[in-house]
Motif scaffolding. Structure first.
Motif, mmCIF file in Angstrom:
data_model
loop_
_atom_site.group_PDB
_atom_site.id
_atom_site.type_symbol
_atom_site.label_atom_id
_atom_site.label_comp_id
_atom_site.label_asym_id
_atom_site.label_seq_id
_atom_site.Cartn_x
_atom_site.Cartn_y
_atom_site.Cartn_z
ATOM 1 N N GLY A 21 0.717 -1.293 -0.060
ATOM 2 C CA GLY A 21 0.001 -0.024 0.128
ATOM 3 C C GLY A 21 0.946 1.338 -0.154
ATOM 4 N N VAL A 66 10.286 -6.473 10.376
ATOM 5 C CA VAL A 66 10.109 -5.797 12.132
ATOM 6 C C VAL A 66 8.839 -6.108 12.422
ATOM 7 N N LYS A 163 -4.810 7.648 15.621
ATOM 8 C CA LYS A 163 -4.347 8.636 14.760
ATOM 9 C C LYS A 163 -4.419 10.094 15.428
ATOM 10 N N SER A 191 -9.370 9.021 2.087
ATOM 11 C CA SER A 191 -9.642 7.674 1.499
ATOM 12 C C SER A 191 -8.679 7.138 0.481
HETATM 13 N N1 LIG Z 1 -5.930 3.102 3.566
HETATM 14 C C1 LIG Z 1 -6.148 4.166 4.030
HETATM 15 O O1 LIG Z 1 -7.291 4.673 3.403
HETATM 16 C C2 LIG Z 1 -5.524 4.941 4.967
HETATM 17 C C3 LIG Z 1 -5.940 6.443 5.016
HETATM 18 C C4 LIG Z 1 -5.218 7.176 5.967
HETATM 19 C C5 LIG Z 1 -4.217 6.430 6.700
HETATM 20 N N2 LIG Z 1 -3.587 5.298 6.478
HETATM 21 C C6 LIG Z 1 -2.672 4.891 7.098
HETATM 22 O O2 LIG Z 1 -1.715 4.434 6.350
HETATM 23 C C7 LIG Z 1 -0.726 3.576 6.824
HETATM 24 C C8 LIG Z 1 -0.610 2.487 5.834
HETATM 25 O O3 LIG Z 1 -1.959 2.024 5.635
HETATM 26 P P1 LIG Z 1 -2.213 1.137 4.047
HETATM 27 O O4 LIG Z 1 -3.403 1.382 3.475
HETATM 28 O O5 LIG Z 1 -1.089 0.946 3.160
HETATM 29 O O6 LIG Z 1 -2.248 -0.438 4.806
HETATM 30 P P2 LIG Z 1 -1.924 -1.633 4.260
HETATM 31 O O7 LIG Z 1 -2.621 -2.802 5.084
HETATM 32 O O8 LIG Z 1 -2.062 -2.018 2.864
HETATM 33 O O9 LIG Z 1 -0.316 -1.882 4.770
HETATM 34 C C9 LIG Z 1 -0.072 -1.873 5.934
HETATM 35 C C10 LIG Z 1 1.394 -2.618 6.144
HETATM 36 O O10 LIG Z 1 1.952 -2.377 7.458
HETATM 37 C C11 LIG Z 1 2.357 -3.622 7.826
HETATM 38 N N3 LIG Z 1 2.336 -3.909 9.246
HETATM 39 C C12 LIG Z 1 1.101 -4.258 10.119
HETATM 40 N N4 LIG Z 1 1.282 -4.425 11.455
HETATM 41 C C13 LIG Z 1 2.771 -4.204 11.316
HETATM 42 C C14 LIG Z 1 3.612 -4.326 12.586
HETATM 43 N N5 LIG Z 1 3.008 -4.552 13.713
HETATM 44 N N6 LIG Z 1 4.972 -4.473 12.269
HETATM 45 C C15 LIG Z 1 5.347 -3.936 10.914
HETATM 46 N N7 LIG Z 1 4.557 -3.958 9.996
HETATM 47 C C16 LIG Z 1 3.387 -4.012 10.006
HETATM 48 C C17 LIG Z 1 1.585 -4.812 7.127
HETATM 49 O O11 LIG Z 1 2.090 -5.925 7.129
HETATM 50 C C18 LIG Z 1 1.445 -4.155 5.702
HETATM 51 O O12 LIG Z 1 2.444 -4.346 4.836
HETATM 52 C C19 LIG Z 1 -1.495 3.041 7.994
HETATM 53 O O13 LIG Z 1 -0.722 3.644 9.131
HETATM 54 C C20 LIG Z 1 -2.837 3.468 8.179
HETATM 55 O O14 LIG Z 1 -3.605 3.457 9.155
HETATM 56 C C21 LIG Z 1 -4.385 4.460 5.417
#
Ligand SMILES: NC(=O)c1ccc[n+]([C@@H]2O[C@H](COP(=O)([O-])OP(=O)(O)OC[C@H]3O[C@@H](n4cnc5c(N)ncnc54)[C@H](O)[C@@H]3O)[C@@H](O)[C@H]2O)c1
Length: 263
Positions: A21, A66, A163, A191
Motif C-alpha cells: 500500500g 520488523v 491517529k 480515503s
Molecule cells: N488506506 C487508507 O485509506 C489510509 C488512510 C489514512 C491513513 N492510512 C494509514 O496509512 C498506513 C498504511 O496503510 P495502508 O493503507 O498502506 O495499509 P496496508 O494494510 O495496505 O499496509 C500496512 C502494512 O503495515 C504492515 N504492518 C502491520 N502491522 C505491522 C507491525 N506490527 N509491524 C510491522 N509492519 C506491520 C503490514 O504487513 C502491511 O504491509 C497505516 O498507518 C494506515 O493507518 C491509511
C-alpha cells in the motif's frame, strides 16, 4: 515512480509497513529520488518484493522483518540500516492497522492491539532512531497519521483515537527535538485505495450487510476532488516532507485527502 526533481541522493530511509500500500509507494518514491531504502515490514516476503522493485528500477534497497510493537525489533531495524548504509536520515513510521466494530461489541484486545501498532510502534521506532540522528546532527521523522485523527468515523473509535494520538505525538516530539536538527511531521491521508480500505469495506459488509462496492462508492462520493487518494499521491508528499523544500516545517499534520479534510 518518476523522479519529480527532488534529490535525496545519499540519504538513508527506513520505512515501516513498506511491504504494501502506502508504505510501498513511499519506498518506491524514495528510491526513485535517490535514497537508499530499508524496507521494513512484519510480512518479510512483501518487504523483499518492494526492495526488489526498487532495485529493478535502478535504486538501492534491502528488506528487514520488523514487528514495530517490539522494542528489540525496532532497534535491530535501525542497527541494520546503520550497518548497511552507514546512517539514518529518514524514518517513516507508516505501519498501521485498522479494524471495524461498534464500541459495545469491540473486544478489549482490539483496543490494545491497535494502540500497540499505530502508537507504541511509532514511539519505539522513533526512540531507536533518534540517538543515531542526533549523532549525525539531524534527520527527519515522518509519521503516517490519517484524516481519521482529525475527523470522526463511526465504528472506528479506536482507530480515530490512535491517529489523533499520532498527530499529538508528532507535535510534542517536534517541540522536544527543536534544537537537534531533527524535523518531525506527519501526514493525514484521506480515503486511499489500498488493501486496508478493501478490508474495511469487507468488515462493513460482515457487520451491516452493505455490499463492499456500495461502501466504496459512497466513500468515494465524499471526496471533493472526486477520485480516491492514491498511494502515489501520499508518496509525493512523503518525498516533499523529506526534502529541503520542507526545511522550515516541523510539527505539522499535512492533509492529503482531495479536500475531504480542511482543518
Ligand atoms: N488506506 C487508507 O485509506 C489510509 C488512510 C489514512 C491513513 N492510512 C494509514 O496509512 C498506513 C498504511 O496503510 P495502508 O493503507 O498502506 O495499509 P496496508 O494494510 O495496505 O499496509 C500496512 C502494512 O503495515 C504492515 N504492518 C502491520 N502491522 C505491522 C507491525 N506490527 N509491524 C510491522 N509492519 C506491520 C503490514 O504487513 C502491511 O504491509 C497505516 O498507518 C494506515 O493507518 C491509511
Amino acid at each position: 515512480m518518476l523522479n519529480k526533481g527532488i534529490s535525496l541522493k545519499d540519504q538513508v530511509a527506513v520505512v515501516t509497513g513498506g511491504g504494501a500500500g502506502i508504505g510501498r509507494a513511499i519506498c518506491m518514491a524514495l528510491g526513485a529520488h535517490g535514497a537508499k531504502v530499508l524496507v521494513a515490514d512484519m510480512a518479510l516476503q512483501n518487504a523483499e518484493e518492494t526492495a526488489s522493485m526498487i532495485c529493478a528500477a535502478g535504486g538501492q534497497a534491502t528488506a528487514v522483518q520488523v514487528d514495530v510493537t517490539n522494542a528489540a525489533d525496532a532497534q535491530a531495524m535501525i542497527d541494520k540500516a546503520v550497518r548497511l548504509f552507514g546512517r539514518v536520515d529518514l524514518l517513516y513510521n507508516n505501519a498501521g492497522i485498522c479494524t471495524v466494530s461498534e464500541i459495545e461489541k469491540m473486544p478489549e484486545d482490539w483496543w490494545d492491539k491497535i494502540f500497540a501498532v499505530n502508537c507504541k510502534g511509532v514511539f519505539l521506532c522513533s526512540k531507536a532512531a533518534i540517538p543515531q540522528m542526533k549523532k549525525q546532527g539531524g534527520g527527519r521523522i515522518i509519521n503516517t497519521a490519517s484524516q481519521a485523527g482529525k475527523g470522526a468515523i463511526p465504528k472506528q473509535v479506536h482507530y480515530c483515537a490512535t491517529k489523533a494520538a499520532v498527530i499529538g505525538y508528532t507535535r510534542a516530539l517536534a517541540m522536544e527535538l527543536k534544537d537537534t536538527g531533527i524535523r518531525v511531521n506527519c501526514f493525514c491521508p484521506g480515503s486511499v485505495m489500498s488493501d486496508m480500505t478493501l478490508r474495511e469495506a469487507q468488515a462493513v459488509y460482515e457487520l451491516d450487510g452493505i455490499e463492499p462496492e456500495q461502501s466504496l462508492k459512497a466513500w468515494q462520493a465524499d471526496i471533493p476532488l472526486g477520485r480516491w487518494v492514491t498511494p502515489e499521491d501520499v508518496a509525493d508528499i512523503a518525498v516533499f516532507l523529506a526534502s529541503d523544500y520542507a526545511a522550515y516545517m516541523t510539527g505539522q499534520a499535512v492533509n492529503i485527502s482531495g479536500g475531504q479534510t480542511m482543518n
